[in-house]
Design a protein around this motif. Sequence first.
Motif, mmCIF file in Angstrom:
data_model
loop_
_atom_site.group_PDB
_atom_site.id
_atom_site.type_symbol
_atom_site.label_atom_id
_atom_site.label_comp_id
_atom_site.label_asym_id
_atom_site.label_seq_id
_atom_site.Cartn_x
_atom_site.Cartn_y
_atom_site.Cartn_z
ATOM 1 N N LEU A 52 18.537 -35.998 -18.991
ATOM 2 C CA LEU A 52 19.612 -35.349 -18.240
ATOM 3 C C LEU A 52 19.593 -33.834 -18.414
ATOM 4 O O LEU A 52 20.530 -33.148 -18.022
ATOM 5 C CB LEU A 52 20.970 -35.917 -18.648
ATOM 6 N N LEU A 68 32.000 -39.757 -10.862
ATOM 7 C CA LEU A 68 31.007 -38.738 -10.511
ATOM 8 C C LEU A 68 30.508 -38.950 -9.086
ATOM 9 O O LEU A 68 30.587 -40.055 -8.548
ATOM 10 C CB LEU A 68 29.819 -38.810 -11.479
ATOM 11 N N GLU A 72 24.883 -38.053 -8.925
ATOM 12 C CA GLU A 72 24.962 -37.917 -10.380
ATOM 13 C C GLU A 72 25.082 -39.274 -11.062
ATOM 14 O O GLU A 72 24.522 -39.479 -12.148
ATOM 15 C CB GLU A 72 26.143 -37.017 -10.759
ATOM 16 N N GLN A 73 25.802 -40.201 -10.441
ATOM 17 C CA GLN A 73 25.899 -41.552 -10.987
ATOM 18 C C GLN A 73 24.513 -42.191 -11.079
ATOM 19 O O GLN A 73 24.175 -42.809 -12.091
ATOM 20 C CB GLN A 73 26.790 -42.440 -10.105
ATOM 21 N N GLN A 75 21.659 -40.656 -11.270
ATOM 22 C CA GLN A 75 20.872 -39.951 -12.274
ATOM 23 C C GLN A 75 21.249 -40.420 -13.684
ATOM 24 O O GLN A 75 20.373 -40.672 -14.522
ATOM 25 C CB GLN A 75 21.081 -38.440 -12.139
#
Length: 162
Positions: A52, A68, A72-73, A75
């Motif tokens: 990350l 999120l 982003e979730q 990732q």
Amino acid sequence: VMQILVLAAQNEAPVADLGVATSTVTFFRSVGGSVGVALFGAVFSSRVTHLLGGAAPTGMTPEQIAGLPAAEQAQVAAAFAEAITLVFRAAVPLLLVGFALTWLLRDVALRTAPAVAPAEGDPVTGAAGNGAGAVGDLPAGGRTAPSADVVDYAGRSIATGG
């Protein structure tokens, strides 16, 4: 699996040291579990942080991650999946080494008799042959118990069974 380890340790230990053998196995099992969790937790945390880019979601709840944006979730989910995969890939070789080491253990038969014969006149085991529960006092069918006296440590009768 761990009960087999306890049984093996108790079988090898002298009767006077059974408690020490059992507690030693339990102690090292606890220490091994703590070290394992710390080691694999550090590998997991390090990998998630690396994936990350140093922005690992420390202290985030599943609800916060669900809040999120979708990109982003995805990732975060991919980073967690890859990190846990690495943990399992690191653990499997250790498991295989442990399994291979078990083949080097010698084969020892389990005890089939008490390690210490009851002493003649022993008030605890009733080895006086007076029907107080000593080995061999059972009837031929072995289904009914003989009458027995309950004795204290001094050998005094405190109750009579029937």
